[in-house]
Design a protein around this motif. Structure first.
Motif, PDB file in Angstrom:
ATOM      1  N   PHE A   1       0.879  -1.116  -0.046  1.00  0.00           N
ATOM      2  CA  PHE A   1       0.251   0.251  -0.193  1.00  0.00           C
ATOM      3  C   PHE A   1       0.886   1.020  -0.124  1.00  0.00           C
ATOM      4  O   PHE A   1       2.155   1.018   0.491  1.00  0.00           O
ATOM      5  CB  PHE A   1      -0.828  -0.238   1.849  1.00  0.00           C
ATOM      6  CG  PHE A   1      -1.972  -1.518   1.007  1.00  0.00           C
ATOM      7  CD1 PHE A   1      -3.036  -0.800   0.959  1.00  0.00           C
ATOM      8  CD2 PHE A   1      -2.272  -2.039   1.753  1.00  0.00           C
ATOM      9  CE1 PHE A   1      -4.421  -1.423   1.071  1.00  0.00           C
ATOM     10  CE2 PHE A   1      -2.849  -3.096   1.660  1.00  0.00           C
ATOM     11  CZ  PHE A   1      -3.893  -2.513   0.647  1.00  0.00           C
TER      12      PHE A   1
ATOM     13  N   THR B   1      -4.945  -6.992   1.811  1.00  0.00           N
ATOM     14  CA  THR B   1      -6.145  -6.396   0.973  1.00  0.00           C
ATOM     15  C   THR B   1      -7.228  -5.495   2.267  1.00  0.00           C
ATOM     16  O   THR B   1      -8.016  -5.425   2.024  1.00  0.00           O
ATOM     17  CB  THR B   1      -6.908  -7.077   0.199  1.00  0.00           C
ATOM     18  OG1 THR B   1      -6.758  -7.407  -0.272  1.00  0.00           O
ATOM     19  CG2 THR B   1      -5.299  -6.522  -1.376  1.00  0.00           C
TER      20      THR B   1
ATOM     21  N   SER C   1      -8.170  -3.054   3.796  1.00  0.00           N
ATOM     22  CA  SER C   1      -8.084  -1.578   3.029  1.00  0.00           C
ATOM     23  C   SER C   1      -9.324  -0.988   3.177  1.00  0.00           C
ATOM     24  O   SER C   1      -9.933   0.310   3.052  1.00  0.00           O
ATOM     25  CB  SER C   1      -8.201  -1.643   1.099  1.00  0.00           C
ATOM     26  OG  SER C   1      -9.099  -2.558   0.963  1.00  0.00           O
TER      27      SER C   1
ATOM     28  N   TYR D   1      -1.875   0.998  -4.971  1.00  0.00           N
ATOM     29  CA  TYR D   1      -1.607  -0.701  -4.200  1.00  0.00           C
ATOM     30  C   TYR D   1      -0.952  -1.215  -5.507  1.00  0.00           C
ATOM     31  O   TYR D   1      -1.063  -0.706  -6.570  1.00  0.00           O
ATOM     32  CB  TYR D   1      -2.084  -1.874  -3.689  1.00  0.00           C
ATOM     33  CG  TYR D   1      -2.682  -2.851  -3.724  1.00  0.00           C
ATOM     34  CD1 TYR D   1      -2.191  -2.918  -2.060  1.00  0.00           C
ATOM     35  CD2 TYR D   1      -2.725  -4.205  -4.238  1.00  0.00           C
ATOM     36  CE1 TYR D   1      -2.043  -4.155  -1.596  1.00  0.00           C
ATOM     37  CE2 TYR D   1      -2.553  -4.797  -4.049  1.00  0.00           C
ATOM     38  CZ  TYR D   1      -1.937  -5.305  -2.998  1.00  0.00           C
ATOM     39  OH  TYR D   1      -1.847  -6.671  -1.954  1.00  0.00           O
TER      40      TYR D   1
ATOM     41  N   ILE E   1      -9.012  -1.092  -5.493  1.00  0.00           N
ATOM     42  CA  ILE E   1      -7.528  -1.931  -4.886  1.00  0.00           C
ATOM     43  C   ILE E   1      -8.090  -3.671  -4.668  1.00  0.00           C
ATOM     44  O   ILE E   1      -6.764  -4.386  -4.769  1.00  0.00           O
ATOM     45  CB  ILE E   1      -6.835  -1.369  -2.941  1.00  0.00           C
ATOM     46  CG1 ILE E   1      -6.542  -0.359  -3.130  1.00  0.00           C
ATOM     47  CG2 ILE E   1      -6.252  -2.782  -1.904  1.00  0.00           C
ATOM     48  CD1 ILE E   1      -6.215   0.199  -1.805  1.00  0.00           C
TER      49      ILE E   1
ATOM     50  N   GLY F   1      -5.325  -6.198  -6.554  1.00  0.00           N
ATOM     51  CA  GLY F   1      -4.909  -7.479  -6.318  1.00  0.00           C
ATOM     52  C   GLY F   1      -5.708  -8.986  -7.003  1.00  0.00           C
ATOM     53  O   GLY F   1      -5.116 -10.030  -6.910  1.00  0.00           O
TER      54      GLY F   1
END
Length: 416
Positions: free
Chosen positions: A146, A268, A271, A284, A353, A357
């Motif tokens: 991050f 993650t 977030s 990210y 984000i 991922g």
């Protein structure tokens, strides 16, 4: 009544009885134990059960919802005595522990029949024990870096670092701008394990990493020491905040929120807790590549479904796993559980984000590790993470710590 009429009635009753038996035989049942956290997780599981029953009205679903911590304690007894038909659990060593003891059903045929080697390609290794698959992946979450976009701009960093040299150069720029490059929650030892995992995966690759996790490689091996010496360079260069061992995750995240630190290696799952005023500034990126010759692997802890070897309704259980393995159900389950769908054919998440991922994990070619304390036995993991804290406190004692870990490995794994 004549004997002929009695015979007709008796025949009719017998036929009705047989029809009832046949009907009962056709009715199915599925007993599932579910570990969950919070009402939203329970609700999404229940919606999946309801839809499965709609699609298979002849199968009655009986679900027991158990708090996750209590579930961990009770699972061994279920598997070894009166087992449900399906359980949800974790991949990696936690799955292999039960597969090794013949307590889980071999799902290799399900993988072949349902095309899971394609849709679950990146999670197949973590679902496999002795060449056979024992798990049906459901969801996972990504680990990566991050960062604050505005702090990168302030330090004159034009783009996310993709290589280790770029990462080190960016760290210098951030320090020159008066910004701590990376926040670390060292009081939570597992956050340090994330750093060990990624340095080992990038330097030595997932095959080596898994052998180390399995106790098959000595901690005094030069390749293990290289992981720590690479880590030591970051400590020596003041890449992390001062007194990193004083902060747990809740205390370390404000360094990012307040603009005091630019980056943090984390999953993650954090977030959702970002303050609204900085959410747009959070980015990210994939942990940088250290050796381009090493196949790129990631940490992506995977949740899965398993069929106990002692399950009573295995046909219904296999049907349920195939149902949950469809892209649409996978995506819905992931959203409700606050994770990413393990199915690569599922729609990408809407959250920016989580979307990154998902793209990282679904395209990974070098394998997906389950995280340090999920890939090895608990006793060794506890000792390893305690040593990481000691290392961060005093990197000069590295050789002593590696010797200590090696003695522990020999004791726990009965290795010479």
């Amino acid at each position: 009544m004549t004997k002929f009429r009695w015979a007709a009635v008796a025949a009719a009753l017998a036929a009705a009885s047989l029809a009832g038996v046949a009907g009962a035989a056709q009715a199915g049942e599925l007993d599932m134990n579910v570990a969950f956290k919070g009402a939203s997780q329970r609700a999404v599981w229940q919606s999946v059960f309801d839809d499965f029953h709609k699609a298979n009205p002849d199968i009655e679903v009986k679900a027991s919802f158990i708090d996750e911590e209590a579930y961990k304690v009770q699972l061994p007894q279920w598997l070894s005595t009166v087992a449900p038909d399906v359980v949800n659990w974790h991949n990696g060593e936690r799955m292999k522990y039960y597969a090794r003891r013949n307590l889980l059903e071999d799902l290799s045929a399900d993988w072949a029949k349902n095309g899971w080697s394609d849709t679950y390609a990146s999670t197949k290794e973590a679902s496999t024990f002795n060449g056979k698959q024992y798990a049906a992946p459901t969801v996972y979450y990504s680990w990566g870096m991050f960062y604050r976009k505005d702090l990168f701009q302030k330090a004159g960093i034009a783009s996310e670092p993709k290589t280790w040299d770029e990462f080190l150069e960016d760290a210098k720029k951030l320090k020159a701008a008066g910004i701590t490059p990376v926040a670390v929650a060292g009081r939570d030892a597992w956050t340090l394990a994330g750093w060990f995992d990624y340095l080992d995966l990038r330097i030595n690759g997932n095959d080596f990493h898994q052998k180390l996790m399995a106790g098959d490689i000595a901690y005094t091996d030069p390749r293990v020491k290289k992981v720590y010496t690479t880590w030591k360079q970051l400590i020596d260069d003041k890449t992390f905040e001062d007194n990193a061992l004083s902060y747990d995750l809740d205390a370390a995240q404000p360094f990012l929120f307040q603009g005091k630190a630019a980056m943090m290696l984390m999953g993650t799952f954090i977030s959702a807790g970002f303050p609204a005023n900085i959410k747009d500034q959070m980015g990210y990126f994939q942990f940088p590549i250290i050796d381009s010759k090493v196949p790129t692997a990631e940490d992506g802890p995977i949740e899965c479904l398993n069929i106990p070897a002692k399950a009573k309704h295995k046909a219904e259980a296999h049907k349920f796993l195939a149902f949950v393995g469809t892209p649409e159900i996978s995506a819905r389950l992931a959203e409700g559980l606050g994770s990413l769908p393990a199915n690569s054919k599922s729609p990408e998440p809407a959250d920016p984000i989580n979307k990154i991922g998902f793209q990282i994990l679904s395209s990974t070619k070098g394998g997906i590790a389950q995280f340090y304390d999920r890939d090895m036995t608990k006793e060794m993991a506890d000792e390893g993470m305690k040593a990481m804290q000691q290392f961060v406190a005093d990197p000069s004692k590295l050789d002593e710590l590696l010797t200590q870990l090696e003695a522990t490995r020999k004791r726990i794994y009965h290795k010479s």
